[in-house]
Design a protein around this motif. Sequence first.
Motif, mmCIF file in Angstrom:
data_model
loop_
_atom_site.group_PDB
_atom_site.id
_atom_site.type_symbol
_atom_site.label_atom_id
_atom_site.label_comp_id
_atom_site.label_asym_id
_atom_site.label_seq_id
_atom_site.Cartn_x
_atom_site.Cartn_y
_atom_site.Cartn_z
ATOM 1 N N ALA A 244 0.835 -1.201 0.000
ATOM 2 C CA ALA A 244 0.000 0.000 0.000
ATOM 3 C C ALA A 244 0.874 1.257 0.000
ATOM 4 O O ALA A 244 1.903 1.307 0.679
ATOM 5 C CB ALA A 244 -0.926 -0.001 1.208
ATOM 6 N N PRO A 245 0.474 2.298 -0.767
ATOM 7 C CA PRO A 245 1.315 3.505 -0.894
ATOM 8 C C PRO A 245 1.696 4.132 0.445
ATOM 9 O O PRO A 245 2.833 4.579 0.628
ATOM 10 C CB PRO A 245 0.437 4.449 -1.720
ATOM 11 N N ALA A 250 5.855 5.148 4.477
ATOM 12 C CA ALA A 250 6.307 4.996 5.869
ATOM 13 C C ALA A 250 7.655 4.297 5.940
ATOM 14 O O ALA A 250 8.538 4.695 6.717
ATOM 15 C CB ALA A 250 5.256 4.223 6.668
ATOM 16 N N TRP A 251 7.836 3.248 5.147
ATOM 17 C CA TRP A 251 9.123 2.544 5.145
ATOM 18 C C TRP A 251 10.234 3.430 4.594
ATOM 19 O O TRP A 251 11.367 3.411 5.095
ATOM 20 C CB TRP A 251 9.019 1.248 4.347
ATOM 21 N N ALA A 252 9.926 4.192 3.560
ATOM 22 C CA ALA A 252 10.941 5.094 2.995
ATOM 23 C C ALA A 252 11.345 6.148 4.008
ATOM 24 O O ALA A 252 12.534 6.508 4.132
ATOM 25 C CB ALA A 252 10.409 5.740 1.721
ATOM 26 N N GLU A 253 10.365 6.685 4.742
ATOM 27 C CA GLU A 253 10.683 7.702 5.758
ATOM 28 C C GLU A 253 11.501 7.107 6.892
ATOM 29 O O GLU A 253 12.434 7.744 7.403
ATOM 30 C CB GLU A 253 9.380 8.306 6.277
ATOM 31 N N LEU A 254 11.163 5.883 7.301
ATOM 32 C CA LEU A 254 11.955 5.216 8.335
ATOM 33 C C LEU A 254 13.392 5.030 7.858
ATOM 34 O O LEU A 254 14.353 5.273 8.617
ATOM 35 C CB LEU A 254 11.337 3.859 8.678
ATOM 36 N N GLY A 255 13.549 4.607 6.609
ATOM 37 C CA GLY A 255 14.889 4.431 6.068
ATOM 38 C C GLY A 255 15.678 5.725 6.035
ATOM 39 O O GLY A 255 16.882 5.743 6.342
ATOM 40 N N ARG A 256 15.001 6.793 5.672
ATOM 41 C CA ARG A 256 15.694 8.088 5.626
ATOM 42 C C ARG A 256 16.168 8.482 7.020
ATOM 43 O O ARG A 256 17.276 9.025 7.186
ATOM 44 C CB ARG A 256 14.746 9.148 5.055
ATOM 45 N N ALA A 286 6.544 9.211 -5.309
ATOM 46 C CA ALA A 286 5.771 8.323 -6.182
ATOM 47 C C ALA A 286 5.590 6.956 -5.525
ATOM 48 O O ALA A 286 6.040 5.941 -6.066
ATOM 49 C CB ALA A 286 6.469 8.193 -7.542
ATOM 50 N N PRO A 287 4.934 6.889 -4.371
ATOM 51 C CA PRO A 287 4.821 5.607 -3.654
ATOM 52 C C PRO A 287 3.932 4.578 -4.349
ATOM 53 O O PRO A 287 3.936 3.420 -3.977
ATOM 54 C CB PRO A 287 4.235 6.007 -2.301
ATOM 55 N N ASP A 375 -8.840 -5.889 -7.402
ATOM 56 C CA ASP A 375 -7.705 -5.096 -6.917
ATOM 57 C C ASP A 375 -8.161 -3.698 -6.499
ATOM 58 O O ASP A 375 -7.687 -3.146 -5.500
ATOM 59 C CB ASP A 375 -6.629 -5.001 -8.000
ATOM 60 N N HIS A 376 -9.091 -3.132 -7.273
ATOM 61 C CA HIS A 376 -9.630 -1.815 -6.907
ATOM 62 C C HIS A 376 -10.363 -1.887 -5.576
ATOM 63 O O HIS A 376 -10.265 -0.968 -4.738
ATOM 64 C CB HIS A 376 -10.580 -1.329 -8.010
ATOM 65 N N VAL A 377 -11.090 -3.000 -5.356
ATOM 66 C CA VAL A 377 -11.790 -3.189 -4.082
ATOM 67 C C VAL A 377 -10.784 -3.212 -2.934
ATOM 68 O O VAL A 377 -10.974 -2.534 -1.904
ATOM 69 C CB VAL A 377 -12.619 -4.485 -4.100
ATOM 70 N N GLU A 378 -9.694 -3.970 -3.093
ATOM 71 C CA GLU A 378 -8.679 -4.049 -2.036
ATOM 72 C C GLU A 378 -8.067 -2.680 -1.769
ATOM 73 O O GLU A 378 -7.887 -2.283 -0.606
ATOM 74 C CB GLU A 378 -7.593 -5.051 -2.424
ATOM 75 N N ARG A 379 -7.735 -1.946 -2.842
ATOM 76 C CA ARG A 379 -7.110 -0.628 -2.658
ATOM 77 C C ARG A 379 -8.066 0.354 -1.987
ATOM 78 O O ARG A 379 -7.670 1.116 -1.101
ATOM 79 C CB ARG A 379 -6.649 -0.077 -4.011
ATOM 80 N N SER A 380 -9.329 0.321 -2.410
ATOM 81 C CA SER A 380 -10.304 1.253 -1.844
ATOM 82 C C SER A 380 -10.546 0.968 -0.369
ATOM 83 O O SER A 380 -10.619 1.896 0.452
ATOM 84 C CB SER A 380 -11.618 1.166 -2.628
ATOM 85 N N LEU A 381 -10.654 -0.299 -0.028
ATOM 86 C CA LEU A 381 -10.863 -0.656 1.381
ATOM 87 C C LEU A 381 -9.622 -0.346 2.206
ATOM 88 O O LEU A 381 -9.725 0.060 3.378
ATOM 89 C CB LEU A 381 -11.239 -2.130 1.504
#
Length: 831
Positions: A244-245, A250-256, A286-287, A375-381
């Motif tokens: 999920a974006p 969040a992972w990118a920010e933790l890495g930074r 661009a997550p 996939d749209h259902v998963e992303r929306s939820l």
Amino acid sequence: MTTLPDLLRGHALVEHLTRQGAHPALRQGKESVTYADLADRVSDVAEAYAGGRRLVLLTPRNDVASVVEYLGAMAAGQVVLMCAPASRDALVAAYDPDVVASGVAREWRREGSVHDLHPDLALLLSTSGSTGSPKLVRLSRDGLVANARAIAASLHVREDDLAALNLPLHYCYGLSVLHSHLLRGAALLLSEASVTDEDFWQQARDVTTLAGVPHTFDLLERGGFAERDLPRLRYLTQAGGRLAPERVRAWAELGRERGWDFVVMYGQTEATSRLSVLPPDRVLDAPTSIGLPIDEVTFTLAPADHPDADVGELVARGPGVMLGYAESPADLALGRTTHALHTGDLARRRDDGLWEIVGRRSRFAKVCGLRIDLDHVERSLAAEGFVTAAADGGDRVVLGVACEARAVDVAAVEAAATRVCGLAPTGVCVVTVPDLPRLANDKVDYRGVLAAVAVPAQRSSKPRMSPATAADIVGLYARLLRRPDARPTDSFVSLGGDSLSYVEVSLRLEALLGDLPAGWPHTPAAALADAPLARRRRGTLVETNVVMRALAILTIVATHANAFGLLGGAHLLIAIAGFNLARFQLTGASRPQRTRRILTSAARVAVPSALVIGVFSLVGLWAEGLTWRQVLLVNGLTSASWSEPGWYFWFIEALVHTLVLLALFLSIPRVDALERARPFAFPMGLVAVAMLTRYDVINVPGDAEHRAHVIFWLFALGWAAARAGSTRQRLLVSVVTVVTMVGAFPQWERDAYVALGMLALVWVPRVRVPRAVAGVAGVLAAASLWIYLTHWQVYPHLEGSWPWLALALSLLVGVVLSGAATRLERLVLRR
């Protein structure tokens, strides 16, 4: 930096490894292998394969031996079919490999090859989500090399890197980690431990790179990864499914914050491995993107039925694209039939030049005339805070929601789903599971989601494979193993099955499936249901250890009842206990899980034994001499010489003491790591140590042959028998068995009986017997503990005049009480 144009091609591979010299290549536990040593080992394996090309089915573990076997076969020009344990039997039946190998064993099924193997063909992998399916991806050597080179370049792999290889080697992502790092002369840490296991992090503190699929990052979060001190970590890579974006960010920010990069990648098995990389400096902006194609790969879009004009099916071209699929052995002779890979993913190219996946072409359901993008259902939820797995249930959308980490508001999920899907409430079904079912590559198992509610998946054109569904098998496990949380991705072993529950479960499964495949205890329920239907033959196959357990308890009681005399049954049961320890308690578990499993098995013997002995002693059913020592199972520790009835239960005591001490011993991290690194040598080493008491180097006063530390060599030999994966290892166990059994007991018949039983365990895994015999053997084996505990109270009343009746009644009483105890246990646990 070292480059190699022909990685995996003949002697060039060995030469490349040799050139790295003393630089570390592989690390597993305490074992460290240099590139020079790896070159020698690979060369030895390649020499063993010399003499022609063959189809080699390899079931690898994440260990040094498996890597050596794989590289050696590749260096010898073999075609390697990498296989998950759950798929082994199905693929052997479908492709008839010339050699079946693992890291510790190699079965030569014929001299040469019966297959016509195309010169470009090098590797066969199962397609994503096709565990047990005969459909394979055909990959070339040039494609493997090109992909490894491009990945190594994109990630700037360095010679001083240490990559944690915790993804399975039979999975293309894990295999590409191996290829890309060997190409650059970097080192790899091999481990099968979970990233939630502290043992893993004790070994991985100095890793520089860690690869994971979305589920890996779920586990990292649960395990407190953010607080770990990893001073050498350079980057984490994520592929194998969409993250999920908000989690990417969040992972990118933790890495930074912590000084390492988070690298998002995209790939498919059909393209050897990874196809694109999102540069770390663009992740926060661009997550949702999969980044840019790696070297020599190009992306285009093919028309797709999608409302957005800029969205199409992503098509990849490049040297890593597969030669094509194989669905039968005849397809192994084909050359390239696929020139452009239609990925099935719907994608767009963004204005900034990055690529983005927006859905899956085949991930649609049609419910009440509406076409639902799952996939749209998963992303929306997910945007509303609900992490779900959406599957096509035919007349409804099925949503799996994990409830183990936190409580789930089912009504809220249903309301959100009906709104997103535009369906009436009857068109949505929400099922809660402890954790979302996973395939071997850690992707969501949508069939498992469907099986959780017994919703039939869409009908396939393939014929029915098994008379039982995954739900049937899961239900059986839930009842017999008392695991209501059982899932289609679980196996008998992963659910805590042990030698006491094994017999009943195997008999019930055989009634469902027919002859069970070898290795079924480790096979997920869904894969068992998908396995080819066994051909019904006269008689039935029964595992030898079940037959030997039944025979051992039969001879114990018969000897005591004077029906006939054959001593040694209890000592054979000790060996069988070691055999089953290796098969159940020590397989596929972390160190804490191993400890719990072994102690649980000890308790399942000790608790009923203490209760039975205590009750019988209190009501006066035994003569004087039965005291608290027997009730607490410590008579062998406090009494020097044989006396009756005090020593009646020496076998129970010896087994419980052995299991408890082993649980404590294996809970030591270094000991646990040594056993994992040397699964066969470890128990053989214990056999060698046990020779000190076997041959009176350390003298044990009193009744030695009935004490745990004296007869431990039999337990360790049974353990080694289960771990013996090659003919050489089986021969070693056999020779040690025969030599050490000579003179072990006062009667040569007793020596022979135990030795022959051990040899049967080593060389004859299963025997075909009449179904009636199989049924009787199963009942006796399952009830062996209760028969042993209670027969002392039955046979003495009849042994003088009616010895055979004494035998029959002793067995019957034990079987009846065993069944009653099992039903009582289930009733108590249910309440």
